[in-house]
Design a protein around this motif. Structure first.
Motif, mmCIF file in Angstrom:
data_model
loop_
_atom_site.group_PDB
_atom_site.id
_atom_site.type_symbol
_atom_site.label_atom_id
_atom_site.label_comp_id
_atom_site.label_asym_id
_atom_site.label_seq_id
_atom_site.Cartn_x
_atom_site.Cartn_y
_atom_site.Cartn_z
ATOM 1 N N ASP A 1 0.819 -1.208 0.000
ATOM 2 C CA ASP A 1 0.000 0.000 0.000
ATOM 3 C C ASP A 1 0.854 1.260 0.000
ATOM 4 O O ASP A 1 0.441 2.291 -0.521
ATOM 5 C CB ASP A 1 -0.920 0.000 1.220
ATOM 6 C CG ASP A 1 -1.906 -1.161 1.177
ATOM 7 O OD1 ASP A 1 -2.389 -1.486 0.078
ATOM 8 O OD2 ASP A 1 -2.158 -1.760 2.240
ATOM 9 N N ALA B 1 -0.236 9.818 4.460
ATOM 10 C CA ALA B 1 0.340 8.905 5.449
ATOM 11 C C ALA B 1 1.408 9.636 6.266
ATOM 12 O O ALA B 1 2.185 10.428 5.729
ATOM 13 C CB ALA B 1 0.943 7.690 4.748
ATOM 14 N N TYR C 1 -2.699 5.387 11.995
ATOM 15 C CA TYR C 1 -3.164 5.598 10.613
ATOM 16 C C TYR C 1 -3.665 4.299 9.996
ATOM 17 O O TYR C 1 -4.468 4.320 9.066
ATOM 18 C CB TYR C 1 -2.018 6.175 9.784
ATOM 19 C CG TYR C 1 -2.388 6.562 8.371
ATOM 20 C CD1 TYR C 1 -3.068 7.753 8.106
ATOM 21 C CD2 TYR C 1 -2.051 5.730 7.305
ATOM 22 C CE1 TYR C 1 -3.404 8.104 6.817
ATOM 23 C CE2 TYR C 1 -2.383 6.076 6.006
ATOM 24 C CZ TYR C 1 -3.053 7.266 5.759
ATOM 25 O OH TYR C 1 -3.379 7.611 4.469
ATOM 26 N N GLY C 2 -3.185 3.175 10.517
ATOM 27 C CA GLY C 2 -3.629 1.888 9.991
ATOM 28 C C GLY C 2 -2.541 1.077 9.333
ATOM 29 O O GLY C 2 -2.807 -0.039 8.853
ATOM 30 N N ILE C 3 -1.323 1.584 9.274
ATOM 31 C CA ILE C 3 -0.214 0.821 8.691
ATOM 32 C C ILE C 3 0.227 -0.193 9.747
ATOM 33 O O ILE C 3 0.630 0.184 10.861
ATOM 34 C CB ILE C 3 0.943 1.752 8.294
ATOM 35 C CG1 ILE C 3 0.465 2.737 7.215
ATOM 36 C CG2 ILE C 3 2.135 0.960 7.803
ATOM 37 C CD1 ILE C 3 1.505 3.755 6.804
ATOM 38 N N HIS C 4 0.146 -1.490 9.410
ATOM 39 C CA HIS C 4 0.317 -2.516 10.434
ATOM 40 C C HIS C 4 1.425 -3.509 10.134
ATOM 41 O O HIS C 4 1.763 -4.327 10.999
ATOM 42 C CB HIS C 4 -0.999 -3.283 10.622
ATOM 43 C CG HIS C 4 -1.497 -3.935 9.370
ATOM 44 N ND1 HIS C 4 -1.024 -5.133 8.904
ATOM 45 C CD2 HIS C 4 -2.453 -3.539 8.485
ATOM 46 C CE1 HIS C 4 -1.656 -5.456 7.791
ATOM 47 N NE2 HIS C 4 -2.529 -4.498 7.504
ATOM 48 N N TRP D 1 5.122 -1.127 3.042
ATOM 49 C CA TRP D 1 4.176 -0.943 4.132
ATOM 50 C C TRP D 1 2.792 -1.437 3.693
ATOM 51 O O TRP D 1 2.389 -1.218 2.543
ATOM 52 C CB TRP D 1 4.067 0.524 4.532
ATOM 53 C CG TRP D 1 5.382 1.239 4.705
ATOM 54 C CD1 TRP D 1 6.162 1.769 3.742
ATOM 55 C CD2 TRP D 1 6.061 1.491 5.943
ATOM 56 N NE1 TRP D 1 7.290 2.351 4.271
ATOM 57 C CE2 TRP D 1 7.255 2.193 5.637
ATOM 58 C CE3 TRP D 1 5.790 1.198 7.280
ATOM 59 C CZ2 TRP D 1 8.153 2.607 6.613
ATOM 60 C CZ3 TRP D 1 6.670 1.618 8.253
ATOM 61 C CH2 TRP D 1 7.843 2.297 7.927
ATOM 62 N N ARG D 2 2.053 -2.069 4.605
ATOM 63 C CA ARG D 2 0.704 -2.554 4.282
ATOM 64 C C ARG D 2 -0.282 -1.964 5.277
ATOM 65 O O ARG D 2 -0.039 -1.956 6.498
ATOM 66 C CB ARG D 2 0.665 -4.080 4.335
ATOM 67 C CG ARG D 2 -0.717 -4.670 4.081
ATOM 68 C CD ARG D 2 -0.653 -6.167 3.882
ATOM 69 N NE ARG D 2 -0.100 -6.514 2.578
ATOM 70 C CZ ARG D 2 0.064 -7.767 2.152
ATOM 71 N NH1 ARG D 2 -0.250 -8.783 2.940
ATOM 72 N NH2 ARG D 2 0.556 -8.006 0.958
ATOM 73 N N SER D 3 -1.426 -1.475 4.734
ATOM 74 C CA SER D 3 -2.468 -0.918 5.604
ATOM 75 C C SER D 3 -3.868 -1.372 5.211
ATOM 76 O O SER D 3 -4.686 -1.683 6.074
ATOM 77 C CB SER D 3 -2.410 0.617 5.573
ATOM 78 O OG SER D 3 -2.726 1.100 4.274
ATOM 79 N N GLU D 4 -4.175 -1.444 3.937
ATOM 80 C CA GLU D 4 -5.535 -1.758 3.490
ATOM 81 C C GLU D 4 -5.869 -3.233 3.690
ATOM 82 O O GLU D 4 -6.952 -3.566 4.163
ATOM 83 C CB GLU D 4 -5.689 -1.378 2.012
ATOM 84 C CG GLU D 4 -5.646 0.120 1.756
ATOM 85 C CD GLU D 4 -6.800 0.849 2.394
ATOM 86 O OE1 GLU D 4 -7.944 0.379 2.286
ATOM 87 O OE2 GLU D 4 -6.553 1.891 3.029
#
Length: 913
Positions: free
Chosen positions: A401, A436, A488-491, A511-514
């Motif tokens: 993402d 981001a 923010y949701g980046i995990h 980076w992955r978030s969705e």
């Protein structure tokens, strides 16, 4: 739909015979069979669909014929009335403006003069009457003599006001159109009126004449239409088998019941790719919109593969397609294999149980395709930053993402980075969104030792952090920013070092978030492979940056850093290196004795360090040769020999890097005479912009490129008006892959045109018009505006070849310097000119001429007809002579000799106080 099912019925008679027989029994009883042999009688039956169509079409044709006849009659009558109005107005205006009409109105007997003219004009027009009257509307002329002298019947008030009137009235001769116009004297006063008229019967009647022909044509058209309708009805009868509407409705209801009851999707697509029919199961499986039928398959929102198959009409057997969350096995056959209508029928079965297997295969395919695309999409340019951006564009959103690339500053400058460094610059950023809370592009980042990035830089190994909220090493990098990233949701994170062999240039962060799933081991392997391919391209770009920087530095050091001061030319210039690499374009401005200036521009074919170094050698050679004060053609000849020797040396050393193909243009401008001597060796011609703004490309003989040898060069002499602009350039300005040199010269001429432009403005206008987005060759441009030395700054004297003339010259010099307010220079100037003139009288030949020029320096020149050059020598104490040139050298700032076609010039320059 009727036609399609009808043709399907013709191909499937065996299956439909029993239902049709049943329906026929309901209609008429018995076993009588109706078919194509029933003939026209069945077609005309009002009970069948064919008969109803026949009657309807016959009625429509009759109505169309009647409408056409009525429209024609109305149109002809309208045209007749309009023709009468136009003709009557034209005749009235012609007679009113005819010679003699106005004069006749003031005659003693107007009727005697105007009556025969009016009758002759009436018969020639033709119209039914022409009436001339006075301003009281009393007739002077009329086809009916009894009406002469009586008042005219019609509207005359607007005519007396100067305006013509056209009106439809009913007169004594029936319905007519009459036009009345004024007769005016030269002052515009109305002195009479003229009316012309024609009955509508005389211009009408066309409709009555054409009506029989129209009716006959209508009858023929009706007969042809009836015959055509009968043929169409017979064909419709064959397709519907003579069925009536009720019978066809029953049959279609049975078909629909069966079609929508099956648990398999069925769709019918026309030959044009439009959806004709879809049963309930097909609507459910494909999730079709309510208005799907009649629309093109490609517009139904299906995925590209499924829509492409259904619109292609090709044969397919159990092809599996992922549609939404279902796997559908599709079978498709065309409908025109046995003469049926064009199109295709497809059946669909739900095969969702194969989805898991297909999903894994699809993921593997996508990953392979990503690596394949990366091989072509990364490294398209030799720019480090752009290559890093291409990696981000390739991986987002197909794999991650967000993606960031952090490189050492040394890599961006083309150098190898320090292995121990953990401070990087964020070079590229790509993401599905721009908000981001990651470090922005361009920021310096110092990674703490516990961070995954620092670990990758130390070990050269990739690091997987599946849960960033639970990674203390990463959280310690910047607690405030890392908390924002997690919120923010980046995990999830994968950090891969950009490594080529032992050289680590930076790190790439995925980076992955969705997606709720974290990166796994398979994702780590894919990221490593992707970065490994990008690292090679970034290292290649780094090496190119280093070499390009070296070449640019070398080239810049060889080009002039500033132009020398001189008064003959106002000069502006531009030098733009090529995007592909450093080339060999160069230029220079060289002051010459006698207030003259040499301007030179050249081009070494090729790019890179060799071209830049060769350019420096040629520029140095031109500097040396110009000190000899040679004409342009001789200087190019010496330069040609030098290039030939350089090529021979290169070949002897085995390098093979010859420079044959170098070009040069050399020009010398003399402000005292406004003449410019130009010679060129394979170089584009110069341009001259005159003071009025017009542009010309002078005819300068084109010599061969430097290094060929054996062919002479020629010098062209131009006389330039003061304020002219001399434009020199290299071929990179006017020629590239998309434009030939002729087109480039035409565009250059257009860009140069215009008066009152400074050299700087001219340079900007030329580059705006001709500079490509990515120049493939170097560009050098020089614009020189000419000045002329006025007569008040030049003094000349003819000197007889006798010693007594020296005293006369000294006296003339004293007077001239006093006039120029240079009294403090009188003594040294008299001494310099005395020695030079004495030398010319003793050792030279006539004619002898002295010239003084006041420019930035005071220039003293002595011309004579001898080609013998004097030499400076140091006289012994016992010598009686030999000290003249020594004194000149001591008193003057510079001195020297130059040769002319008529002899030589000995000159000396002194700085002005």
């Amino acid at each position: 739909m009727v036609g399609l099912l009808g043709r399907s019925r013709a191909q499937s008679t065996r299956r439909l015979d029993k239902p049709l027989a049943h329906l026929r029994g309901q209609r008429g009883g018995g076993t009588h069979r109706r078919g194509p042999s029933a003939g026209p009688r069945s077609a005309l039956s009002g009970h069948s669909v064919a008969g109803q169509v026949f009657v309807l079409q016959v009625v429509i044709v009759i109505l169309l014929v009647l409408a056409a006849v009525v429209a024609l009659v109305l149109q002809v009558r309208h045209d007749s009335t309009q023709e009468a109005r136009n003709r009557s107005l034209a005749v009235a205006e012609m007679f009113a403006n005819a010679p003699g009409t106005r004069a006749a109105l003031s005659a003693p007997d107007p009727t005697a003069v105007l009556e025969p003219r009016a009758e002759a004009a009436r018969k020639a027009a033709p119209v039914d009457f022409i009436v001339v009257m006075n301003t009281d509307a009393i007739r002077y002329t009329s086809p009916n003599p009894d009406l002469i002298g009586k008042k005219f019947v019609g509207t005359t008030a607007p005519v007396l006001a100067g305006q013509p009137v056209v009106e439809n009235i009913t007169g004594t001769i029936g319905p007519l159109v009459q036009a009345t116009v004024p007769v005016k004297d030269p002052d515009g006063k109305v002195v009479g009126m003229v009316s012309a008229g024609i009955t509508t019967a005389h211009v009408g009647g066309v409709a009555e004449q054409q009506l029989p022909l129209v009716l006959a044509a209508a009858g023929v058209g009706l007969a042809l239409a009836t015959a055509g309708t009968a043929l169409v009805s017979r064909r419709l009868m064959r397709q519907t088998r003579g069925l009536g509407p009720y019978e066809m409705t029953r049959m279609y209801e049975h078909h629909d019941a069966v079609l929508h009851a099956v648990r398999e999707g069925v769709i019918i697509v026309s030959g044009e790719g439009r959806l004709l029919l879809a049963n309930d199961e097909a609507n459910r499986l494909l999730d079709l919109p309510d208005d799907a039928e009649g629309r093109h398959v490609l517009d139904l929102g299906l995925d590209a593969a499924t829509a492409g198959l259904l619109s292609s009409g090709r044969i397919a057997s159990d092809e599996v397609h992922l549609v939404g969350d279902r796997l559908l096995a599709i079978n498709q056959r065309p409908t025109d294999l046995e003469g049926g209508p064009s199109g295709s029928v497809a059946t669909l079965r739900d095969s969702t149980e194969l989805r898991a297997l297909s999903g894994r295969a699809e993921v593997a395919r996508e990953r392979l395709k990503l690596l394949y695309d990366a091989g072509f999409g990364i490294g398209t340019s030799l720019d480090v930053t752009r290559t890093a951006e291409e990696l981000a564009e390739m991986a987002v959103p197909r794999f991650a993402d967000f993606l960031t690339v952090d490189l050492a500053d040394a890599v961006l400058n083309g150098q190898e980075p320090d292995d121990a460094g953990t401070e990087l610059r964020r070079t590229a950023y790509g993401g599905i969104r721009d908000d981001a809370p990651l470090y922005p592009r361009g920021e310096h980042i110092r990674f703490v030792p516990t961070s995954p990035q620092a670990h990758s830089l130390r070990t050269g190994q990739a690091v997987l952090e599946p849960a960033l909220g639970e990674a203390p090493g990463w959280l310690a990098q910047n607690p405030r920013r890392t908390a924002q990233v997690v919120d923010y949701g980046i995990h999830s994170l994968i950090t891969v070092p950009l490594r080529v062999g032992p050289l680590v240039m930076g790190v790439v962060n995925f980076w992955r978030s969705e997606k709720p799933e974290s990166f796994d081991v398979e994702d780590l392997a894919l990221a490593e492979e992707l970065v490994a391919r990008a690292a090679v391209s970034i290292d290649n770009a780094r090496r190119y940056t280093r070499e390009h920087t070296m070449a640019v530095t070398l080239q810049r050091s060889l080009l002039p850093r500033s132009l020398p001061e001189q008064s003959a030319l106002d000069i502006a210039y531009r030098y733009l290196p090529a995007q592909a690499g450093v080339g060999g374009d160069w230029f220079d401005v060289l002051p010459l004795p006698g207030a003259r200036v040499a301007v030179v521009v050249g081009d070494v074919v090729g790019h890179g360090l060799h071209a830049a170094a060769t350019m420096g050698r040629l520029r140095t050679a031109v500097h040396n040769f110009s000190a000899l004060d040679l004409p342009p053609d001789e200087l190019l000849g010496l330069l040609d020999e030098l290039v030939g020797r350089i090529d021979q040396d290169e070949v002897a050393e085995g390098s093979g890097a010859t420079i044959t193909g170098a070009t040069c243009l050399y020009a010398i401008y003399d402000p005292t005479s406004r003449r410019c001597a130009i010679a060129r060796a394979g170089h584009p011609p110069p341009a001259v912009v005159r003071p009025d703004g017009s542009v010309a490309f002078p005819e300068v003989p084109a010599g061969p490129p430097l290094g060929l040898g054996g062919l002479p060069f020629e010098t062209a002499e131009l006389e330039l008006e003061e304020g002219s602009r001399l434009v020199l350039y290299t071929d990179g300005l006017v020629e590239d892959r998309e434009r030939d040199i002729d087109t480039g010269l035409e565009v250059l001429g257009t860009a140069l045109a215009g008066a009152d432009r400074s050299p700087e403005d001219t340079c900007r206008a030329v580059l705006d018009a001709l500079l490509p987005a990515r120049p493939s060759d170097d560009i050098a441009l020089i614009v020189a505006r000419t000045h002329a030395l006025g007569a008040d700054r030049i003094a000349e004297w003819q000197v007889p070849s006798e010693p007594a003339a020296v005293g006369v010259v000294r006296a003339s010099v004293t007077r001239q310097l006093t006039e120029w307010e240079l009294d403090e220079m009188v003594f040294t100037t008299e001494l310099i000119l005395s020695e030079l003139v004495t030398n010319a009288i003793r050792h030279g030949s006539g004619p002898i001429r002295v010239r003084m020029v006041r420019d930035r320096t005071l220039i003293c020149e002595v011309f004579d007809g001898s080609s013998t050059s004097p030499h400076l020598r140091y006289a012994a104490t016992t010598d009686e002579g030999g000290r003249g040139l020594f004194l000149v050298a001591q008193l003057a700032e510079r001195w020297g000799t130059r040769y002319t076609p008529a002899g030589k010039v000995i000159w000396a320059e002194q700085p002005l106080p």
